[in-house]
Design a protein around this motif. Structure first.
Motif, PDB file in Angstrom:
ATOM      1  N   GLU A   1       0.395  -0.913  -0.008  1.00 44.06           N
ATOM      2  CA  GLU A   1       0.005  -0.054  -0.362  1.00 44.06           C
ATOM      3  C   GLU A   1       1.135   0.710  -0.134  1.00 44.06           C
ATOM      4  OE1 GLU A   1      -3.325  -0.280  -0.075  1.00 44.06           O
ATOM      5  OE2 GLU A   1      -3.231  -2.255  -0.405  1.00 44.06           O
TER       6      GLU A   1
ATOM      7  N   ALA B   1       8.820  19.665   5.057  1.00 37.71           N
ATOM      8  CA  ALA B   1       7.614  19.560   5.460  1.00 37.71           C
ATOM      9  C   ALA B   1       7.598  18.580   6.215  1.00 37.71           C
ATOM     10  CB  ALA B   1       6.268  19.467   4.411  1.00 37.71           C
TER      11      ALA B   1
ATOM     12  N   ARG C   1       5.972  18.589  10.456  1.00 44.01           N
ATOM     13  CA  ARG C   1       5.309  17.470  10.816  1.00 44.01           C
ATOM     14  C   ARG C   1       5.237  16.676  11.991  1.00 44.01           C
ATOM     15  NH1 ARG C   1       3.323  14.265   8.906  1.00 44.01           N
ATOM     16  NH2 ARG C   1       1.129  14.522   9.963  1.00 44.01           N
TER      17      ARG C   1
ATOM     18  N   TYR D   1       3.107   6.073   9.553  1.00 42.25           N
ATOM     19  CA  TYR D   1       2.343   5.504   8.611  1.00 42.25           C
ATOM     20  C   TYR D   1       2.526   7.321   7.310  1.00 42.25           C
ATOM     21  CZ  TYR D   1      -0.660   5.558   4.192  1.00 42.25           C
ATOM     22  OH  TYR D   1      -1.331   5.004   3.473  1.00 42.25           O
ATOM     23  N   ILE D   2       2.815   8.361   8.118  1.00 45.04           N
ATOM     24  CA  ILE D   2       2.365   9.665   6.845  1.00 45.04           C
ATOM     25  C   ILE D   2       4.103   9.720   6.388  1.00 45.04           C
ATOM     26  CG2 ILE D   2       1.945  11.824   6.694  1.00 45.04           C
ATOM     27  CD1 ILE D   2      -0.498  11.376   7.980  1.00 45.04           C
TER      28      ILE D   2
ATOM     29  N   MET E   1       5.065   7.156   3.835  1.00 41.87           N
ATOM     30  CA  MET E   1       4.190   7.415   3.096  1.00 41.87           C
ATOM     31  C   MET E   1       5.196   8.487   2.149  1.00 41.87           C
ATOM     32  SD  MET E   1       1.231   5.796   1.081  1.00 41.87           S
ATOM     33  CE  MET E   1       0.684   6.847   0.579  1.00 41.87           C
ATOM     34  N   LEU E   2       5.243   9.830   2.668  1.00 42.97           N
ATOM     35  CA  LEU E   2       5.569  11.180   2.227  1.00 42.97           C
ATOM     36  C   LEU E   2       6.930  10.144   1.745  1.00 42.97           C
ATOM     37  CD1 LEU E   2       4.865  13.844   3.989  1.00 42.97           C
ATOM     38  CD2 LEU E   2       3.347  12.825   1.670  1.00 42.97           C
TER      39      LEU E   2
ATOM     40  N   LEU F   1       6.527   8.348  -1.562  1.00 47.15           N
ATOM     41  CA  LEU F   1       5.652   9.377  -2.631  1.00 47.15           C
ATOM     42  C   LEU F   1       7.378  10.197  -3.418  1.00 47.15           C
ATOM     43  CD1 LEU F   1       3.005  10.211  -3.159  1.00 47.15           C
ATOM     44  CD2 LEU F   1       2.848  11.886  -2.547  1.00 47.15           C
TER      45      LEU F   1
ATOM     46  N   ASN G   1      -9.544   2.707  -0.348  1.00 51.08           N
ATOM     47  CA  ASN G   1      -8.458   2.665  -0.313  1.00 51.08           C
ATOM     48  C   ASN G   1      -7.192   3.685  -1.135  1.00 51.08           C
ATOM     49  OD1 ASN G   1      -8.311   0.555   1.884  1.00 51.08           O
ATOM     50  ND2 ASN G   1      -7.240  -1.020   0.125  1.00 51.08           N
TER      51      ASN G   1
ATOM     52  N   THR H   1      -5.405   6.813   0.768  1.00 48.89           N
ATOM     53  CA  THR H   1      -3.673   7.192   0.655  1.00 48.89           C
ATOM     54  C   THR H   1      -3.593   8.378   0.230  1.00 48.89           C
ATOM     55  OG1 THR H   1      -4.085   5.325   0.135  1.00 48.89           O
ATOM     56  CG2 THR H   1      -2.662   6.479  -0.260  1.00 48.89           C
TER      57      THR H   1
ATOM     58  N   LEU I   1      -4.610  11.456   3.162  1.00 49.30           N
ATOM     59  CA  LEU I   1      -4.147  11.346   3.943  1.00 49.30           C
ATOM     60  C   LEU I   1      -2.355  12.075   3.287  1.00 49.30           C
ATOM     61  CD1 LEU I   1      -3.835   8.077   5.550  1.00 49.30           C
ATOM     62  CD2 LEU I   1      -4.103  10.402   6.633  1.00 49.30           C
ATOM     63  N   ILE I   2      -2.085  11.756   2.698  1.00 50.20           N
ATOM     64  CA  ILE I   2      -0.710  13.173   1.906  1.00 50.20           C
ATOM     65  C   ILE I   2      -0.881  14.477   1.346  1.00 50.20           C
ATOM     66  CG2 ILE I   2       0.206  12.736  -0.411  1.00 50.20           C
ATOM     67  CD1 ILE I   2       0.327   9.706  -1.179  1.00 50.20           C
TER      68      ILE I   2
ATOM     69  N   ALA J   1      -1.591  16.018   5.060  1.00 52.71           N
ATOM     70  CA  ALA J   1       0.135  16.092   5.638  1.00 52.71           C
ATOM     71  C   ALA J   1       0.380  17.044   4.816  1.00 52.71           C
ATOM     72  CB  ALA J   1       0.530  14.751   5.006  1.00 52.71           C
ATOM     73  N   LEU J   2       0.136  17.165   3.326  1.00 56.35           N
ATOM     74  CA  LEU J   2       1.016  18.833   2.797  1.00 56.35           C
ATOM     75  C   LEU J   2       0.586  20.034   3.914  1.00 56.35           C
ATOM     76  CD1 LEU J   2       1.851  16.992  -0.336  1.00 56.35           C
ATOM     77  CD2 LEU J   2       2.783  17.598   1.650  1.00 56.35           C
TER      78      LEU J   2
ATOM     79  N   GLU K   1      -0.882  20.577   5.921  1.00 55.84           N
ATOM     80  CA  GLU K   1      -0.898  20.430   7.816  1.00 55.84           C
ATOM     81  C   GLU K   1       0.531  20.877   8.011  1.00 55.84           C
ATOM     82  OE1 GLU K   1      -1.555  17.124  11.890  1.00 55.84           O
ATOM     83  OE2 GLU K   1       0.067  17.429   9.545  1.00 55.84           O
TER      84      GLU K   1
END
Lengths: 357, 63, 165
Positions: free
Chosen positions: A184, A282, A286, A337-338, A341-342, A345, B39, B43, B46-47, B50-51, B53
């Motif tokens: 994921e 960031a 964060r 997780y974030i 995830m970032l 990315l 899902n 995702t 959240l991305i 988060a950005l 934020e």
């Protein structure tokens, strides 16, 4: 399910009560102690958020004894100076090491002389020289412990696979997370072709942050991920990996954006270049802000328990604290997780192949 | 009269709050419309959140 | 921002980087690689098993179809054979019938011919006999020409004799 939930609740409750006991062990005894308590809570919170040179658990105010253990101080000041932080006696004494004198003031080590002279500037800041400090502070100590724990857990889990295709015990809990990170987080963001190279980093950073976050919820008073230096270190590694594994396309998109008119390319280049640095920034801000904000809120709520004398209010705040503790459990996982995830990315952007332009 | 920096930070936080709220709301709608894409939507949500934020925090710390 | 920078601890940063890189290195070597490999292997195994199950199912189906074909073919063969047999039987029967008829006809014709011949012969014989009788009668008449009554009586007697014959 319900039983599990109840267990979790019980655990959170016990943690919360312990936290409150440790966070502020002294009950208001004197009349007019209200202000003192407020000040104390404020101090406790700011101390908790900061790093320290010893592993302080709690202080008994009546006998003025500190419970905890000292950690080694390592300084580079024209030579290596190593001594235990107990030499400072919690900032009350001046430590001497190989002919140099150091003092501890508000969790910072300054160089001083045998008399402990402190020089201030006009605004009241200390201007004594600061030695280069690579002490094993509380956060470093906890990080080492957590790293060791993660290593033992996961290498143990890896060994279990040798005896069969299914993990056992702890691994059973962690395997879905490992697969989740792979399927994921890494795969969709990085792509099937390259994701394998980043799996190690993503998994490590996820579990490291998650475990540190979880330890932050224990009553030990740990706040590692709420330290800017820690998140900076992690974000810097993400940044370095991103830049070093980036392909030609990535750089081309930064300095010479294809598919737009030439004047625009010149304008876009600095913006894109700035973006390269803003992205990890960031990331680090964060994580730091979320974790320290969570700690401040939790500790403030626990502090409120001691300010109110009304049992109804105390009960209400206990409930609120409990509720927030559960939320924080979720936040601990979410932030890890974030971050992962970032990172994924950004890696994905670095290795993306723009064949379709 | 000088406007204190904290007011600016507050404005940024309000903006970030509205932004994250909108993202959350839109994500909910999208999930309601296409539950099978939950899902992916989560995702992406959240991305984006988060950005935003991150920007909010940056403003707070800039004060 | 100022607070952030003043809070930044170089020592913590140094250690954190070191610890994290160390952990990353160790985990990559001792944990992630074997875990990912094991998970991958397991997934491959499952996928392969599924694939082979699918394959087996397909083969089974193919086999069944083949069997069906074979059965159909056999049935057709049988039908054909049966039909052939029936045809042969019919043919033989009809042949036999015609042959028998022919034979019968032939026999009949033969019989007719025989009968005819016999009849012819009998008629001839009778003619001869009638002639000889006539001659005899005439002879006798000649011999006994004197008495007509006698004569008559004689003729009647001989005729009676002839009848008896």
């Amino acid at each position: 399910m319900q039983a599990k939930l109840l267990k979790l609740l019980a655990l959170t409750l016990s943690l919360t009560i312990f936290s409150s006991a440790f966070a502020n062990p002294s009950e208001p005894t004197e009349a007019g102690g209200e202000n003192d308590i407020k000040k104390e809570i404020k101090q406790d919170i700011s101390h908790h958020l900061q790093d320290s040179y010893d592993f302080h658990l709690f202080t008994d105010k009546e006998t003025n004894t500190h419970y905890g253990f000292p950690l080694p101080v390592i300084l580079w000041d024209g030579g290596l100076h190593v001594f235990m932080s107990s030499k400072f006696h919690h900032g009350e004494d001046i430590a001497e090491s190989n002919g140099n004198y150091y003092m501890l003031h508000h969790n910072h080590i300054y160089k001083t002389d045998a008399e402990g002279t402190v020089k201030y500037d006009d605004e009241g800041h200390i201007i004594n020289e600061k030695p280069f400090d690579i002490s094993i502070t509380k956060n470093v100590f906890v990080s080492i412990c957590v790293a060791l724990m993660i290593f033992l857990f996961f290498s143990g889990m890896a060994k279990h696979y040798k005896s069969g295709p299914l993990p056992k015990g702890f691994g059973r809990l962690m395997e879905p997370l490992v697969i989740f990170i792979r399927d994921e987080v890494a795969r969709p963001n990085i792509g099937d072709k390259h994701y394998r190279n980043y799996m190690g980093y993503l998994l490590t950073v996820f579990f490291f942050i998650w475990f540190l976050n979880m330890f932050g919820l224990t009553p030990l008073g740990i706040n590692v991920t709420g330290n800017i230096a820690v998140t900076f270190a992690l974000a810097l590694i993400t940044f370095v990996i991103t830049q070093f594994t980036a392909n030609k396309n990535y750089w081309q998109h930064i300095f010479w954006m294809p598919g737009v008119p030439y004047p625009m390319r010149i304008i876009l280049a600095p913006i894109e270049l700035l973006g390269v640095f803003i992205k990890p920034f960031a990331l680090l801000i964060r994580l730091y802000a979320n974790m320290s904000a969570g700690h401040v809120v939790m500790m403030s709520l626990i502090g409120l328990l001691f300010i109110f004398h009304n049992w109804f209010a105390r009960g209400a705040f206990l409930g609120l604290t409990l509720f927030l503790s559960i939320i924080e459990f979720f936040v601990a996982l979410l932030q890890a997780y974030i971050f992962t995830m970032l990172s994924a990315l950004y890696f994905g952007m670095a290795v993306e192949e723009h064949g379709h332009h | 009269m000088e406007i204190p920096a904290i007011v600016g930070a507050g404005l940024v936080v309000i903006g970030a709050g509205i932004g994250i709220g909108r993202i959350g709301g839109s994500a909910m709608e999208a999930i309601a419309r296409q539950p099978e894409a939950t899902n992916k939507i989560q995702t992406a949500m959240l991305i984006a959140a988060a950005l935003i934020e991150g920007i909010g925090f940056a403003a707070l710390f800039a004060v | 921002m100022e607070k952030l920078i003043s809070e930044f601890s170089l020592g913590l940063f140094f250690w954190q980087t070191l610890i994290f890189l160390g952990l990353l290195f160790l985990l990559r070597k001792f944990a992630w690689r074997p875990i990912m490999a094991a998970v991958q292997e397991r997934e491959d195994n499952i996928e392969n098993s599924l694939k082979s199950a699918e394959q087996a199912k397909k083969e089974m189906e193919e086999l069944q179809a083949k069997n069906q074909d074979l059965l159909k073919e056999a049935r057709e063969e049988r039908d054909k054979m049966l039909k052939e047999a029936k045809d042969a039987k019919d043919r033989i029967v009809s042949e036999a019938k015609t042959k028998a008829k022919e034979e019968a006809d032939k026999l009949l014709a033969q019989a007719r011919q025989d009968i005819h011949n016999e009849k012819q012969a009998a008629v001839g014989e009778m003619k001869q006999m009638v002639a000889s009788f006539s001659v005899e009668i005439a002879e006798k008449i000649m011999k006994e020409e004197l008495a007509v009554d006698k004569h008559q009586k004689l003729v009647n007697t001989y005729l009676e004799d002839l009848k008896l014959n």
